[in-house]
Design an enzyme around this catalytic site. Sequence first.
Site, PDB file in Angstrom:
ATOM      1  CG  ASP A   9      31.717  -6.774  65.596  1.00  0.00           C
ATOM      2  OD1 ASP A   9      32.375  -7.782  65.277  1.00  0.00           O
ATOM      3  OD2 ASP A   9      30.784  -6.808  66.438  1.00  0.00           O
ATOM      4  CG  ASP A  11      29.221 -12.612  64.998  1.00  0.00           C
ATOM      5  OD1 ASP A  11      28.237 -13.027  64.380  1.00  0.00           O
ATOM      6  OD2 ASP A  11      30.385 -13.012  64.788  1.00  0.00           O
TER       7      ASP A  11
HETATM    8  C1  XBP Z   1      32.432 -12.764  67.365  1.00  0.00           C
HETATM    9  C2  XBP Z   1      32.962 -14.033  67.824  1.00  0.00           C
HETATM   10  C3  XBP Z   1      32.734 -15.252  67.028  1.00  0.00           C
HETATM   11  C4  XBP Z   1      31.303 -15.700  66.973  1.00  0.00           C
HETATM   12  C5  XBP Z   1      31.219 -17.124  66.447  1.00  0.00           C
HETATM   13  O1  XBP Z   1      33.129 -11.687  68.017  1.00  0.00           O
HETATM   14  O2  XBP Z   1      33.626 -14.102  68.833  1.00  0.00           O
HETATM   15  O3  XBP Z   1      33.492 -16.269  67.608  1.00  0.00           O
HETATM   16  O4  XBP Z   1      30.770 -15.713  68.287  1.00  0.00           O
HETATM   17  O5  XBP Z   1      31.858 -17.264  65.219  1.00  0.00           O
HETATM   18  P1  XBP Z   1      33.184 -10.232  67.355  1.00  0.00           P
HETATM   19  P2  XBP Z   1      32.848 -18.496  64.909  1.00  0.00           P
HETATM   20  O6  XBP Z   1      31.754  -9.777  67.154  1.00  0.00           O
HETATM   21  O7  XBP Z   1      33.857  -9.381  68.408  1.00  0.00           O
HETATM   22  O8  XBP Z   1      33.985 -10.305  66.089  1.00  0.00           O
HETATM   23  O9  XBP Z   1      32.248 -19.699  65.546  1.00  0.00           O
HETATM   24  O10 XBP Z   1      32.900 -18.578  63.403  1.00  0.00           O
HETATM   25  O11 XBP Z   1      34.164 -18.128  65.531  1.00  0.00           O
HETATM   26 MG    MG Z   2      30.682  -8.221  68.066  1.00  0.00          MG
END
Ligand code: XBP
Ligand code: MG
Length: 254
Positions: A9, A11
């Site tokens: 993953d 973020d």
């Molecule tokens: C990450 C997200 C994303 C980011 C923002 O979740 O939910 O929406 O917060 O990115 P994960 P965008 O780590 O579970 O993949 O604004 O480009 O959506």
């Molecule tokens: Mg994440």
Amino acid sequence: MPLRALIFDVDGTLADTERDAHRVAFNQAFAAADLPFDWDVPTYGYYLKVTGGKERLRSFLNDHPEYPQLGDVDIARIHKQKTGFYVEMMEAGLLPLRPGVERLLNVAREVGLPIAIATTTTPANVESLLKSTLGKDGPGRFRTIGAGDIVPHKKPAPDIYLYVLRQLGFPAADCLALEDSENGLRSAVSAGLDTVITQTEYTQHQDFSSALRVLDQLGEPQAPAQILLGREAGARVVVDVDLLTQWWEEKTQH
Ligand code: XBP
Ligand code: MG
């Protein structure tokens, strides 16, 4: 059969992007669009339950009828601006990878273990983060990058992990996922993947009972990680390919 790939993953897992990068970029986009709200740290933490930036904004507006109600076109436009602000932040080199991430990526390369990405975030965000932290060849180190709207249903649906597994050509049972959140864990586990969690400030109280192990981070030799949940809770470790393989083998009895 050896472990065939690590699927990361982005973020919260590769870098702690949510509070000080995504949240700030959303607020910059709200200000640029003259919207009468912004997201403080707890509010943003609450709305992280909704994955995807456009979906998160929609959910916030649904809960706040007192604010201007935006249509999909406006949400998409504001979100595009938010992506621009986020990419600018990455290009300024403002965000490091989490402890142990670059070390683990390097070990995987040394032993020839393929790495991939399965994330909900927009592809431009992933590319800018990887370039700013690993250099211009950063994105090319990943055999597959599955991101954003490429699948119809974002995490906690399994779609993005199933997409990445299809691209890799490996069965889920031969791979391991690394995640930071309950939504991410549910997505990976529904796709059939054993999953190791490195939790963050935002995700520390979530339900990780279906994870293979839960840690505070991946750790470095001079500052090891701590196992928080799982058989060796309390132990200090430096997560490398050998340790991940050992955990994965114990579980799956390959
Ligand atoms: C990450 C997200 C994303 C980011 C923002 O979740 O939910 O929406 O917060 O990115 P994960 P965008 O780590 O579970 O993949 O604004 O480009 O959506
Ligand atoms: Mg994440």
